[in-house]
Design a protein around this motif. Structure first.
Motif, PDB file in Angstrom:
ATOM      1  N   THR A 261       0.850  -1.197   0.000  1.00 50.21           N
ATOM      2  CA  THR A 261       0.000   0.000   0.000  1.00 50.21           C
ATOM      3  C   THR A 261       0.883   1.244   0.000  1.00 50.21           C
ATOM      4  O   THR A 261       2.088   1.156   0.224  1.00 50.21           O
ATOM      5  CB  THR A 261      -0.954   0.002   1.217  1.00 50.21           C
ATOM      6  OG1 THR A 261      -1.871   1.091   1.088  1.00 50.21           O
ATOM      7  CG2 THR A 261      -0.187   0.183   2.523  1.00 50.21           C
ATOM      8  N   ASN A 262       0.256   2.393  -0.300  1.00 54.64           N
ATOM      9  CA  ASN A 262       1.031   3.633  -0.342  1.00 54.64           C
ATOM     10  C   ASN A 262       1.250   4.191   1.065  1.00 54.64           C
ATOM     11  O   ASN A 262       0.500   3.880   1.987  1.00 54.64           O
ATOM     12  CB  ASN A 262       0.327   4.672  -1.210  1.00 54.64           C
ATOM     13  CG  ASN A 262      -1.021   5.053  -0.633  1.00 54.64           C
ATOM     14  OD1 ASN A 262      -1.795   4.178  -0.248  1.00 54.64           O
ATOM     15  ND2 ASN A 262      -1.308   6.339  -0.547  1.00 54.64           N
ATOM     16  N   HIS A 263       2.277   5.012   1.200  1.00 56.14           N
ATOM     17  CA  HIS A 263       2.593   5.605   2.498  1.00 56.14           C
ATOM     18  C   HIS A 263       2.880   7.096   2.329  1.00 56.14           C
ATOM     19  O   HIS A 263       3.892   7.459   1.731  1.00 56.14           O
ATOM     20  CB  HIS A 263       3.799   4.912   3.129  1.00 56.14           C
ATOM     21  CG  HIS A 263       3.558   3.461   3.370  1.00 56.14           C
ATOM     22  ND1 HIS A 263       2.897   2.994   4.486  1.00 56.14           N
ATOM     23  CD2 HIS A 263       3.832   2.378   2.612  1.00 56.14           C
ATOM     24  CE1 HIS A 263       2.790   1.682   4.407  1.00 56.14           C
ATOM     25  NE2 HIS A 263       3.347   1.284   3.282  1.00 56.14           N
ATOM     26  N   PRO A 264       1.995   7.966   2.830  1.00 57.32           N
ATOM     27  CA  PRO A 264       2.276   9.403   2.802  1.00 57.32           C
ATOM     28  C   PRO A 264       3.287   9.749   3.895  1.00 57.32           C
ATOM     29  O   PRO A 264       2.948   9.809   5.074  1.00 57.32           O
ATOM     30  CB  PRO A 264       0.904  10.035   3.081  1.00 57.32           C
ATOM     31  CG  PRO A 264       0.069   8.958   3.685  1.00 57.32           C
ATOM     32  CD  PRO A 264       0.680   7.637   3.395  1.00 57.32           C
ATOM     33  N   HIS A 316       7.072  10.652   9.820  1.00 55.86           N
ATOM     34  CA  HIS A 316       6.268   9.437   9.964  1.00 55.86           C
ATOM     35  C   HIS A 316       5.340   9.242   8.776  1.00 55.86           C
ATOM     36  O   HIS A 316       5.067  10.169   8.015  1.00 55.86           O
ATOM     37  CB  HIS A 316       5.426   9.525  11.255  1.00 55.86           C
ATOM     38  CG  HIS A 316       4.439  10.647  11.285  1.00 55.86           C
ATOM     39  ND1 HIS A 316       3.104  10.479  10.944  1.00 55.86           N
ATOM     40  CD2 HIS A 316       4.572  11.965  11.598  1.00 55.86           C
ATOM     41  CE1 HIS A 316       2.475  11.633  11.070  1.00 55.86           C
ATOM     42  NE2 HIS A 316       3.333  12.565  11.458  1.00 55.86           N
ATOM     43  N   CYS A 317       4.833   8.016   8.639  1.00 52.74           N
ATOM     44  CA  CYS A 317       3.753   7.751   7.704  1.00 52.74           C
ATOM     45  C   CYS A 317       2.487   8.364   8.288  1.00 52.74           C
ATOM     46  O   CYS A 317       2.234   8.272   9.482  1.00 52.74           O
ATOM     47  CB  CYS A 317       3.571   6.253   7.504  1.00 52.74           C
ATOM     48  SG  CYS A 317       2.112   5.899   6.485  1.00 52.74           S
ATOM     49  N   HIS A 318       1.675   8.986   7.405  1.00 53.54           N
ATOM     50  CA  HIS A 318       0.487   9.675   7.908  1.00 53.54           C
ATOM     51  C   HIS A 318      -0.745   8.779   8.019  1.00 53.54           C
ATOM     52  O   HIS A 318      -1.807   9.232   8.411  1.00 53.54           O
ATOM     53  CB  HIS A 318       0.179  10.914   7.068  1.00 53.54           C
ATOM     54  CG  HIS A 318      -0.344  12.049   7.890  1.00 53.54           C
ATOM     55  ND1 HIS A 318      -1.581  12.018   8.497  1.00 53.54           N
ATOM     56  CD2 HIS A 318       0.212  13.220   8.249  1.00 53.54           C
ATOM     57  CE1 HIS A 318      -1.765  13.144   9.163  1.00 53.54           C
ATOM     58  NE2 HIS A 318      -0.690  13.883   9.031  1.00 53.54           N
ATOM     59  N   LYS A 319      -0.618   7.499   7.653  1.00 48.93           N
ATOM     60  CA  LYS A 319      -1.732   6.575   7.902  1.00 48.93           C
ATOM     61  C   LYS A 319      -1.626   6.144   9.368  1.00 48.93           C
ATOM     62  O   LYS A 319      -0.640   5.499   9.752  1.00 48.93           O
ATOM     63  CB  LYS A 319      -1.648   5.363   6.973  1.00 48.93           C
ATOM     64  CG  LYS A 319      -1.942   5.718   5.517  1.00 48.93           C
ATOM     65  CD  LYS A 319      -2.011   4.481   4.651  1.00 48.93           C
ATOM     66  CE  LYS A 319      -2.441   4.843   3.237  1.00 48.93           C
ATOM     67  NZ  LYS A 319      -2.439   3.666   2.341  1.00 48.93           N
ATOM     68  N   SER A 320      -2.644   6.493  10.160  1.00 52.99           N
ATOM     69  CA  SER A 320      -2.454   6.370  11.606  1.00 52.99           C
ATOM     70  C   SER A 320      -2.252   4.922  12.049  1.00 52.99           C
ATOM     71  O   SER A 320      -1.551   4.672  13.026  1.00 52.99           O
ATOM     72  CB  SER A 320      -3.602   7.027  12.363  1.00 52.99           C
ATOM     73  OG  SER A 320      -4.842   6.578  11.870  1.00 52.99           O
ATOM     74  N   HIS A 321      -2.825   3.955  11.330  1.00 54.95           N
ATOM     75  CA  HIS A 321      -2.574   2.562  11.718  1.00 54.95           C
ATOM     76  C   HIS A 321      -1.122   2.168  11.486  1.00 54.95           C
ATOM     77  O   HIS A 321      -0.665   1.173  12.026  1.00 54.95           O
ATOM     78  CB  HIS A 321      -3.484   1.611  10.932  1.00 54.95           C
ATOM     79  CG  HIS A 321      -4.862   1.522  11.509  1.00 54.95           C
ATOM     80  ND1 HIS A 321      -5.658   0.429  11.339  1.00 54.95           N
ATOM     81  CD2 HIS A 321      -5.564   2.385  12.262  1.00 54.95           C
ATOM     82  CE1 HIS A 321      -6.808   0.628  11.964  1.00 54.95           C
ATOM     83  NE2 HIS A 321      -6.785   1.816  12.519  1.00 54.95           N
ATOM     84  N   HIS A 322      -0.433   2.939  10.651  1.00 56.15           N
ATOM     85  CA  HIS A 322       0.945   2.577  10.341  1.00 56.15           C
ATOM     86  C   HIS A 322       1.925   3.120  11.371  1.00 56.15           C
ATOM     87  O   HIS A 322       3.122   2.891  11.270  1.00 56.15           O
ATOM     88  CB  HIS A 322       1.309   3.043   8.929  1.00 56.15           C
ATOM     89  CG  HIS A 322       0.476   2.376   7.867  1.00 56.15           C
ATOM     90  ND1 HIS A 322       0.623   2.632   6.532  1.00 56.15           N
ATOM     91  CD2 HIS A 322      -0.510   1.445   7.969  1.00 56.15           C
ATOM     92  CE1 HIS A 322      -0.250   1.899   5.840  1.00 56.15           C
ATOM     93  NE2 HIS A 322      -0.950   1.177   6.704  1.00 56.15           N
ATOM     94  N   THR A 323       1.404   3.889  12.333  1.00 57.19           N
ATOM     95  CA  THR A 323       2.259   4.310  13.444  1.00 57.19           C
ATOM     96  C   THR A 323       1.820   3.588  14.722  1.00 57.19           C
ATOM     97  O   THR A 323       1.805   4.153  15.814  1.00 57.19           O
ATOM     98  CB  THR A 323       2.227   5.839  13.640  1.00 57.19           C
ATOM     99  OG1 THR A 323       0.860   6.255  13.683  1.00 57.19           O
ATOM    100  CG2 THR A 323       2.931   6.542  12.514  1.00 57.19           C
ATOM    101  N   GLY A 391       5.566   1.617  14.929  1.00 56.64           N
ATOM    102  CA  GLY A 391       5.591   1.500  13.474  1.00 56.64           C
ATOM    103  C   GLY A 391       6.473   2.518  12.780  1.00 56.64           C
ATOM    104  O   GLY A 391       7.598   2.767  13.185  1.00 56.64           O
ATOM    105  N   MET A 392       5.894   3.109  11.694  1.00 58.08           N
ATOM    106  CA  MET A 392       6.648   3.993  10.800  1.00 58.08           C
ATOM    107  C   MET A 392       6.732   5.398  11.375  1.00 58.08           C
ATOM    108  O   MET A 392       6.027   6.313  10.954  1.00 58.08           O
ATOM    109  CB  MET A 392       5.961   4.043   9.436  1.00 58.08           C
ATOM    110  CG  MET A 392       6.021   2.729   8.670  1.00 58.08           C
ATOM    111  SD  MET A 392       4.993   2.807   7.197  1.00 58.08           S
ATOM    112  CE  MET A 392       5.657   1.435   6.256  1.00 58.08           C
ATOM    113  N   PHE A 393       7.597   5.591  12.346  1.00 57.24           N
ATOM    114  CA  PHE A 393       7.718   6.887  13.016  1.00 57.24           C
ATOM    115  C   PHE A 393       9.163   7.041  13.485  1.00 57.24           C
ATOM    116  O   PHE A 393       9.754   6.106  14.013  1.00 57.24           O
ATOM    117  CB  PHE A 393       6.780   6.926  14.237  1.00 57.24           C
ATOM    118  CG  PHE A 393       6.810   8.223  15.004  1.00 57.24           C
ATOM    119  CD1 PHE A 393       5.868   9.216  14.766  1.00 57.24           C
ATOM    120  CD2 PHE A 393       7.767   8.457  15.982  1.00 57.24           C
ATOM    121  CE1 PHE A 393       5.884  10.408  15.472  1.00 57.24           C
ATOM    122  CE2 PHE A 393       7.806   9.662  16.690  1.00 57.24           C
ATOM    123  CZ  PHE A 393       6.852  10.630  16.437  1.00 57.24           C
TER     124      PHE A 393
HETATM  125 CU   LIG Z   1       2.037   3.926   5.995  1.00 58.26          CU
END
Ligand SMILES: [Cu+2]
Length: 463
Positions: A261-264, A316-323, A391-393
């Motif tokens: 999936t994409n990651h902002p 960080h990635c802005h998709k909150s589940h990804h953090t 996660g991505m943070f």
């Molecule tokens: Cu992400």
């Protein structure tokens, strides 16, 4: 295990042995250098060949090479590895040379490169050099451009790095299993002229996604979208190193996406420009300022900015589940639902039951027993308490006194007096509310007398 000092000595040893290679042992394989820890190793300047400014691979390292009659020779070993995602959690992955992601390969535009790939996996593999211009038979697509590299075999790839830019390598063999198991690495081709695109700090990481059940050690490889560990270089916050820079450094961050999936990717406190993709450098006239760059599946983006604002800035990635880290997330939204007495009733059936989240789900300060080898969803501690992230943070640390070339963590930012948000303790006037907003369609004066109770539909593919 190679310590940082050993690594540098090892790099030196590779350079020394290269002289011997050209005389006597041209037929032998270059040494396969291994690293089996997840610390960030800042590469030394190149010992031979064309000069360049090395990239810093977050929680990673760059692969030493040997020169053999003017050819840069690398040795990648595809093999099972154990990667520490953060202290307290290790995951069985497949990677290269002891790590996942594998080591970063750094070359210079115009270099002739020869890469030996030894397969120590239990199934065949291949390596695709994502984004490179190369002879078709070197493209690494099993079945299409070459036979798979069988277990125990070594293949040789050879081509000229024709175009400067940011690339990746990954298998094109049983991709769903091999990439779900962490097989990936960065490839940087530096410009022939080192002053072109020069920056003071050049960071790089790959985005990865894994599905590791709490209490287990091996990712589920048939997961298509519903991953539970979102990683920078197969590390999750707070296990991801920060990006220390000196104030007014020109900084580049290269990000590649090998998830589904994409990651902002979002940076606080600074605007940046996208200066590169896996297709090369973007023309300056095509750039615009952003604070988030969406990195789509299979893409690379290089962003650049002048780090002129001192502080600790979230990246960080802005998709909150990804953090977030591993969690069960088939959970209804209970915000606004009055469940007083519910825990008591359920507690009679299920001892220790706890209802969570009628005022939001923040669990930053909660300590709950976890299965072994499982991280809390969010456990990073900052100077003001829990950062409530996983996660991505990570954190860009801009300091006026960070020395050039110093990548050690400077600790938390010390805010000048009067520059931190603070509690208001004065008088509070009643806020003025509109009663005519919405006209007849939304009569705000008639407050609905039903309590809104919403249960999210289960299933959430595609996030
Ligand atoms: Cu992400």
């Amino acid at each position: 295990m190679i310590s940082r000092r050993d690594f540098f000595r090892g790099a030196g040893a590779v350079a020394v042995s290269s002289a011997a290679v050209s005389r006597v042992a041209a037929a032998s394989l270059p040494e396969a250098v291994l690293v089996d820890h997840a610390r960030t190793l800042v590469p030394p300047p190149p010992p031979n060949g064309r000069p360049y400014n090395p990239v810093v691979t977050l929680n990673g390292w760059s692969l030493p090479w040997r020169m053999n009659n003017g050819v840069k020779e690398f040795h990648l070993v595809a093999e099972p590895v154990v990667r520490e995602f953060a202290p307290g959690m290790k995951v069985n992955l497949w990677g290269y040379n002891g790590q996942s992601p594998g080591p970063t390969i750094e070359v210079v535009e115009g270099d002739r490169v020869r890469i030996f790939v030894t397969n120590k996996l239990p199934e065949h593999t291949s390596v695709h050099w994502h984004g490179q211009r190369l002879p078709n038979g070197m493209d690494g697509v099993t079945g299409l451009t070459q036979p798979g590299i069988k277990p125990g075999k070594t293949f040789v790839y050879e081509f000229v790095a024709r175009r400067a830019g940011t690339f990746m390598y990954h298998p094109h063999a049983d991709e769903m299993a091999q990439m779900a198991m962490g097989m990936m690495g960065l490839w940087i081709t530096h410009p022939k002229e080192p002053s072109l695109h020069a920056v003071d700090r050049d960071f790089a990481f790959l985005l990865g996604a894994y599905d590791v059940d709490p209490g287990s050690y091996t990712p589920k490889i048939n997961t298509m979208l519903d991953f539970n560990l979102w990683t920078f270089n197969s590390r999750v916050f707070p296990g991801i190193d920060s990006l220390p820079v000196r104030q007014n450094d020109r900084v580049r961050i290269r990000v590649g996406n090998l998830t589904m999936t994409n990651h902002p990717i979002h940076l606080h406190g600074h605007e940046f420009e996208v200066t590169g993709t896996d297709g090369g450098w973007t023309p300056p006239g095509s750039r615009w300022p952003e604070v988030s760059a969406d990195v789509a599946v299979g893409q690379m983006r290089a962003i650049e900015f002048v780090a002129n604002e001192p502080g600790d800035w979230a990246l960080h990635c802005h998709k909150s589940h990804h953090t977030m880290n591993a969690m069960g997330h088939d959970v209804p939204n209970l915000i606004g639902v009055d469940h007083r007495g519910l825990a008591e009733k359920i507690g009679k059936i299920v001892p220790d039951y706890m209802v969570m989240g009628d005022k939001g789900g923040s669990m930053g300060g909660m300590e709950m027993p976890l299965p072994e080898n499982t991280l809390p969803m969010m456990s990073g501690e900052g100077p003001f308490g829990s950062v409530e992230m996983g996660g991505m943070f990570t954190v860009l640390k801009v300091r006026p006194d960070q020395k050039r070339g110093d990548y050690t963590d400077p600790g938390w930012y010390k805010h000048p007096a009067g520059t931190v948000a603070y509690e208001w303790t004065g008088e509070l006037a009643e806020p003025v509310r509109s009663t005519s907003a919405g006209r007849g369609a939304m009569p705000a004066e008639h407050k609905p007398d039903v309590e809104l109770s919403v249960k999210k539909p289960s299933g959430h593919g595609g996030h």
